[in-house]
Design an enzyme around this catalytic site. Sequence first.
Site, PDB file in Angstrom:
ATOM      1  N   GLY A  70       0.884  -1.291   0.117  1.00  0.00           N
ATOM      2  CA  GLY A  70       0.038   0.018  -0.033  1.00  0.00           C
ATOM      3  C   GLY A  70       0.683   1.065   0.066  1.00  0.00           C
ATOM      4  CB  THR A  71       4.074   2.354   1.807  1.00  0.00           C
ATOM      5  OG1 THR A  71       3.136   2.235   3.201  1.00  0.00           O
ATOM      6  CG2 THR A  71       4.886   3.501   1.725  1.00  0.00           C
ATOM      7  CG  ASN A 150      -5.317   4.378   9.008  1.00  0.00           C
ATOM      8  OD1 ASN A 150      -5.606   5.453   8.520  1.00  0.00           O
ATOM      9  ND2 ASN A 150      -4.444   4.539   9.889  1.00  0.00           N
ATOM     10  CD  GLN A 180      -7.287  -0.711   7.175  1.00  0.00           C
ATOM     11  OE1 GLN A 180      -8.067  -1.577   7.387  1.00  0.00           O
ATOM     12  NE2 GLN A 180      -5.995  -0.645   7.722  1.00  0.00           N
ATOM     13  CB  SER A 200      -1.841  -3.030   1.272  1.00  0.00           C
ATOM     14  OG  SER A 200      -1.242  -3.781   2.116  1.00  0.00           O
ATOM     15  CG  HIS A 202      -0.022  -6.712   4.890  1.00  0.00           C
ATOM     16  ND1 HIS A 202      -0.367  -6.211   6.054  1.00  0.00           N
ATOM     17  CD2 HIS A 202       0.264  -5.681   4.378  1.00  0.00           C
ATOM     18  CE1 HIS A 202       0.066  -4.830   6.363  1.00  0.00           C
ATOM     19  NE2 HIS A 202       0.561  -4.532   5.283  1.00  0.00           N
ATOM     20  CB  THR A 238      12.683  -9.944 -10.708  1.00  0.00           C
ATOM     21  OG1 THR A 238      13.798  -9.886 -11.676  1.00  0.00           O
ATOM     22  CG2 THR A 238      11.952 -11.367 -10.806  1.00  0.00           C
ATOM     23  CB  CYS A 322       2.103   2.962   9.611  1.00  0.00           C
ATOM     24  SG  CYS A 322       1.372   1.593   8.451  1.00  0.00           S
TER      25      CYS A 322
END
Length: 380
Positions: A70-71, A150, A180, A200, A202, A238, A322
């Site tokens: 996400g960042t 978030n 989110q 994101s 995760h 890659t 974060c």
Amino acid sequence: MEAYFDNGATTRVFPQVKDIVIEAMEEEYGNPSSMHMKGVKAEQYVKDAREIIAKSLKVDPKEIVFTSGGTESNNMALIGTAMANARKGKHIISTRIEHASVYNPLFFLEENGYEITYLPVDEHGVVDLEALEKAIRPDTILVSVMYVNNEIGAVQPVEEIGKIVKKKNPDTLFHVDAIQAYGKYHIYPRRLKIDLLSVSGHKIHGPKGIGFLYIKDKTKVHPLILGGGQQKGMRSGTENVPGIAGLGKAVQLIYQDHEEKMKKIQAIKDDFIAQVMELSDVRNNSGEAPHIASISFQGVRSEVLLHALEEKGIYVSSGSACSSNKPAISGTLKAIGLTKEYYDSTLRFSFCIFNTKEEVDYTVNCLRELLPILRRFTRK
């Protein structure tokens, strides 16, 4: 007993996600750019994941660019768009309650000659639409608004925002941080007039270190990572094949029986809030998102309560993961008008499909036991 209520920070991967990640690491470990069969098989994981994600958004697979999460997606959307469209203007609009991965790139752009307008929000964390309409100018190149906050779970009226942006200035690009929101809602960028969308892996039971940025076809974005020209030059390097394969599988699974999954999460959240509000001196700051509850516990420092709960096997957050390890006042809590007494007494409880009512009951019972003790020892 253990209760993991920090799913806004990260989620446990689905078992099937773990399996496909291992498969891509151990069996089909070729470089997707290689021309031999090992490379072709690795590339198939990337193609399959891109198609699964595109289908979930009802967009073209070529509009999906894989990132490290996400960042990076937010940085690419903001800095890449600003660089590519600087000749059209240097004015960007955002809000007071964005994630650090949005406002820090905005600070960077401000230092490099861009003008940023930060929109206010109401006491529920919802953006002021009139202020948005007034703020859009002929030189506004980008509007960036998060779908779900978030920290408190405030849900923005993304469809209305998209309409206002395109009506006022059709050339202004609309970016949505959906980190989110994706997996919790059906998000269709074309219907919502979204040009860029950050996601994101995760947060939806996929691997860490993988995400994507939806970039509407013909949208000008300057790549931030240059090299071998992978992903049509938009993001060289890659491809993280195991991560991409895991992300594709997580997307497929989270949107299976989606309505039932979200009803379950919403029921867990509603039950938790109903029970916790029976305790004394608590305040509910929660928005409409099905998975996030923000609760202030008057007279107790959030860090102290967080660790007291941790000792009981309950895992929560004192805001965004974060930033929760930094002694900073939440910009979101300030923006929604909370008084100073609540700045450092607020915890975020975030839920997922693996959570249970038993975990909720256990957590509330622990809070009922801990709060009087901790309040007694709070320094005046």
